[in-house]
Design a protein around this motif. Structure first.
Motif, PDB file in Angstrom:
ATOM      1  N   LYS A  13       0.829  -1.211   0.000  1.00 15.30           N
ATOM      2  CA  LYS A  13       0.000   0.000   0.000  1.00 15.30           C
ATOM      3  C   LYS A  13       0.863   1.262   0.000  1.00 15.30           C
ATOM      4  CE  LYS A  13      -3.874  -2.244   2.153  1.00 15.30           C
ATOM      5  NZ  LYS A  13      -4.710  -2.410   3.295  1.00 15.30           N
ATOM      6  N   LYS A  14       0.601   2.130  -0.978  1.00 22.32           N
ATOM      7  CA  LYS A  14       1.357   3.368  -1.144  1.00 22.32           C
ATOM      8  C   LYS A  14       1.261   4.248   0.097  1.00 22.32           C
ATOM      9  CE  LYS A  14       2.158   7.215  -4.241  1.00 22.32           C
ATOM     10  NZ  LYS A  14       1.862   7.835  -5.521  1.00 22.32           N
ATOM     11  N   LYS A  15       0.086   4.323   0.689  1.00 24.70           N
ATOM     12  CA  LYS A  15      -0.113   5.153   1.879  1.00 24.70           C
ATOM     13  C   LYS A  15       0.789   4.674   3.021  1.00 24.70           C
ATOM     14  CE  LYS A  15      -3.692   6.934   4.944  1.00 24.70           C
ATOM     15  NZ  LYS A  15      -5.099   6.905   5.319  1.00 24.70           N
ATOM     16  N   LYS A  16       0.921   3.362   3.191  1.00 24.71           N
ATOM     17  CA  LYS A  16       1.793   2.822   4.236  1.00 24.71           C
ATOM     18  C   LYS A  16       3.256   3.160   3.954  1.00 24.71           C
ATOM     19  CE  LYS A  16      -0.357  -1.035   6.541  1.00 24.71           C
ATOM     20  NZ  LYS A  16      -0.271  -2.432   6.897  1.00 24.71           N
ATOM     21  N   ARG A  17       3.659   3.049   2.686  1.00 23.44           N
ATOM     22  CA  ARG A  17       5.037   3.386   2.330  1.00 23.44           C
ATOM     23  C   ARG A  17       5.335   4.853   2.655  1.00 23.44           C
ATOM     24  NH1 ARG A  17       3.720   0.673  -2.301  1.00 23.44           N
ATOM     25  NH2 ARG A  17       3.946   2.534  -3.598  1.00 23.44           N
ATOM     26  N   ILE A  18       4.389   5.728   2.381  1.00 22.29           N
ATOM     27  CA  ILE A  18       4.570   7.150   2.669  1.00 22.29           C
ATOM     28  C   ILE A  18       4.658   7.381   4.176  1.00 22.29           C
ATOM     29  CG2 ILE A  18       3.449   9.424   2.557  1.00 22.29           C
ATOM     30  CD1 ILE A  18       2.375   8.522  -0.238  1.00 22.29           C
TER      31      ILE A  18
END
Length: 175
Positions: free
Chosen positions: A107-112
Protein backbone atom coordinates in the motif's frame (compact mmCIF):
# COMPACT_ATOMS: atom_id res chain seq x y z
CA UNK A 1 3.19 -21.78 13.27
CA UNK A 2 6.45 -23.76 13.23
CA UNK A 3 8.17 -20.97 11.26
CA UNK A 4 7.04 -18.40 13.84
CA UNK A 5 8.28 -20.49 16.76
CA UNK A 6 11.63 -21.08 15.03
CA UNK A 7 11.97 -17.34 14.36
CA UNK A 8 11.16 -16.49 17.98
CA UNK A 9 13.65 -19.10 19.22
CA UNK A 10 16.36 -17.72 16.92
CA UNK A 11 15.74 -14.13 18.04
CA UNK A 12 15.65 -14.97 21.74
CA UNK A 13 18.76 -17.14 21.74
CA UNK A 14 20.68 -14.70 19.53
CA UNK A 15 19.72 -11.74 21.72
CA UNK A 16 20.62 -13.58 24.94
CA UNK A 17 24.01 -14.72 23.61
CA UNK A 18 24.93 -11.30 22.19
CA UNK A 19 23.76 -9.59 25.39
CA UNK A 20 25.90 -11.91 27.51
CA UNK A 21 28.86 -11.27 25.20
CA UNK A 22 28.35 -7.50 25.57
CA UNK A 23 28.29 -7.87 29.37
CA UNK A 24 31.48 -9.97 29.33
CA UNK A 25 33.23 -7.43 27.08
CA UNK A 26 32.15 -4.51 29.28
CA UNK A 27 30.11 -2.75 26.60
CA UNK A 28 26.60 -3.55 27.81
CA UNK A 29 25.53 0.09 28.17
CA UNK A 30 26.71 0.96 24.64
CA UNK A 31 25.25 -2.26 23.19
CA UNK A 32 21.86 -1.65 24.78
CA UNK A 33 21.71 1.93 23.52
CA UNK A 34 22.57 0.94 19.94
CA UNK A 35 20.13 -1.98 20.06
CA UNK A 36 17.28 0.28 21.18
CA UNK A 37 18.09 3.09 18.75
CA UNK A 38 18.58 0.71 15.83
CA UNK A 39 15.32 -1.13 16.46
CA UNK A 40 13.38 2.14 16.70
CA UNK A 41 14.46 3.24 13.22
CA UNK A 42 14.38 -0.30 11.80
CA UNK A 43 10.71 -0.48 12.79
CA UNK A 44 9.79 2.10 10.14
CA UNK A 45 12.64 1.84 7.60
CA UNK A 46 12.62 -1.97 7.36
CA UNK A 47 15.50 -3.31 5.22
CA UNK A 48 17.21 -6.48 4.12
CA UNK A 49 17.24 -9.62 6.27
CA UNK A 50 19.85 -12.34 6.36
CA UNK A 51 18.91 -15.27 4.13
CA UNK A 52 20.01 -17.90 6.69
CA UNK A 53 20.05 -18.08 10.47
CA UNK A 54 23.83 -18.40 10.63
CA UNK A 55 24.25 -15.24 8.54
CA UNK A 56 21.92 -13.45 10.92
CA UNK A 57 24.00 -14.60 13.90
CA UNK A 58 27.24 -13.46 12.28
CA UNK A 59 25.97 -10.08 11.07
CA UNK A 60 24.16 -9.34 14.34
CA UNK A 61 27.19 -10.22 16.43
CA UNK A 62 29.52 -8.11 14.30
CA UNK A 63 27.07 -5.21 14.31
CA UNK A 64 25.97 -5.22 17.93
CA UNK A 65 29.36 -6.02 19.41
CA UNK A 66 31.54 -4.13 16.92
CA UNK A 67 29.53 -0.91 16.81
CA UNK A 68 29.49 -0.37 20.60
CA UNK A 69 33.29 -0.59 20.61
CA UNK A 70 33.47 1.98 17.82
CA UNK A 71 30.98 4.22 19.61
CA UNK A 72 32.94 4.01 22.81
CA UNK A 73 36.33 4.90 21.35
CA UNK A 74 35.73 6.83 18.11
CA UNK A 75 35.80 10.62 18.42
CA UNK A 76 34.03 12.60 15.68
CA UNK A 77 34.04 16.33 15.19
CA UNK A 78 30.79 18.24 14.97
CA UNK A 79 31.29 18.74 11.23
CA UNK A 80 31.81 14.98 10.72
CA UNK A 81 28.61 14.28 12.66
CA UNK A 82 26.74 16.81 10.51
CA UNK A 83 28.04 15.27 7.28
CA UNK A 84 27.21 11.71 8.36
CA UNK A 85 23.74 12.74 9.53
CA UNK A 86 23.06 14.61 6.29
CA UNK A 87 24.08 11.64 4.17
CA UNK A 88 21.89 9.32 6.25
CA UNK A 89 18.92 11.67 5.99
CA UNK A 90 19.29 11.75 2.19
CA UNK A 91 19.45 7.95 2.04
CA UNK A 92 16.33 7.67 4.20
CA UNK A 93 14.51 10.20 2.02
CA UNK A 94 15.39 8.30 -1.14
CA UNK A 95 15.30 4.63 -0.08
CA UNK A 96 13.12 4.19 3.04
CA UNK A 97 11.19 2.06 3.56
CA UNK A 98 12.91 -0.92 1.97
CA UNK A 99 10.72 -3.98 1.86
CA UNK A 100 11.67 -7.63 1.51
CA UNK A 101 10.32 -10.35 -0.78
CA UNK A 102 8.57 -11.93 2.22
CA UNK A 103 7.14 -8.62 3.48
CA UNK A 104 6.45 -6.27 0.58
CA UNK A 105 4.88 -2.94 1.54
CA UNK A 106 2.14 -2.96 -1.06
CA UNK A 107 0.00 0.00 0.00
CA UNK A 108 1.36 3.37 -1.14
CA UNK A 109 -0.11 5.15 1.88
CA UNK A 110 1.79 2.82 4.24
CA UNK A 111 5.04 3.39 2.33
CA UNK A 112 4.57 7.15 2.67
CA UNK A 113 3.79 6.89 6.39
CA UNK A 114 6.86 4.68 6.94
CA UNK A 115 9.07 7.08 4.94
CA UNK A 116 7.86 10.13 6.88
CA UNK A 117 8.23 8.29 10.19
CA UNK A 118 11.74 7.16 9.32
CA UNK A 119 12.81 10.67 8.29
CA UNK A 120 11.26 12.10 11.48
CA UNK A 121 13.15 9.58 13.63
CA UNK A 122 16.34 10.31 11.69
CA UNK A 123 15.88 14.05 12.28
CA UNK A 124 15.54 13.43 16.00
CA UNK A 125 18.65 11.22 15.90
CA UNK A 126 20.51 13.94 14.00
CA UNK A 127 19.60 16.57 16.60
CA UNK A 128 20.72 14.21 19.37
CA UNK A 129 23.97 13.39 17.54
CA UNK A 130 24.70 17.10 17.30
CA UNK A 131 23.45 18.37 20.67
CA UNK A 132 24.53 15.56 23.02
CA UNK A 133 28.12 15.93 24.15
CA UNK A 134 28.61 12.41 25.47
CA UNK A 135 30.83 10.68 22.91
CA UNK A 136 29.37 7.16 22.92
CA UNK A 137 25.80 8.51 23.03
CA UNK A 138 26.03 10.75 19.97
CA UNK A 139 28.03 8.02 18.22
CA UNK A 140 25.25 5.53 19.01
CA UNK A 141 22.68 7.74 17.28
CA UNK A 142 24.94 7.97 14.24
CA UNK A 143 25.79 4.26 14.27
CA UNK A 144 22.14 3.22 14.33
CA UNK A 145 21.43 5.47 11.35
CA UNK A 146 24.47 4.19 9.43
CA UNK A 147 23.58 0.55 10.03
CA UNK A 148 20.01 1.15 8.93
CA UNK A 149 21.12 3.09 5.83
CA UNK A 150 23.26 0.13 4.81
CA UNK A 151 20.33 -2.25 5.33
CA UNK A 152 17.92 -0.24 3.16
CA UNK A 153 20.30 0.71 0.37
CA UNK A 154 19.68 -0.93 -3.04
CA UNK A 155 23.40 -1.73 -3.34
CA UNK A 156 23.16 -3.96 -0.26
CA UNK A 157 20.23 -5.79 -1.82
CA UNK A 158 22.23 -6.19 -5.03
CA UNK A 159 25.33 -7.52 -3.21
CA UNK A 160 23.22 -10.15 -1.44
CA UNK A 161 21.20 -10.93 -4.58
CA UNK A 162 17.90 -9.98 -2.95
CA UNK A 163 15.09 -8.31 -4.90
CA UNK A 164 14.54 -4.63 -4.10
CA UNK A 165 11.26 -2.64 -4.21
CA UNK A 166 9.26 -5.82 -3.92
CA UNK A 167 5.96 -3.94 -3.76
CA UNK A 168 6.36 -3.14 -7.47
CA UNK A 169 5.85 -6.84 -8.29
CA UNK A 170 2.44 -6.71 -6.66
CA UNK A 171 1.52 -3.34 -8.11
CA UNK A 172 2.35 -4.40 -11.65
CA UNK A 173 0.74 -7.82 -11.29
CA UNK A 174 -2.52 -6.28 -10.07
CA UNK A 175 -2.89 -4.08 -13.18
Amino acid sequence: MRYGIEGLYLELTKTIVITLLAIILGIFKEYLLILLLFNAIRFTAFGIHASKGIYCWISSTITFIGMPFLCKYLVLSLSARLIISSICLCIFLIHAPADTPKRPIIKKKKRIIYKLSTVFIALIYTICAIKINVNYVHNAFLASMIIQCILIHPLTYKVFKTPYNNYKTYVSSSK
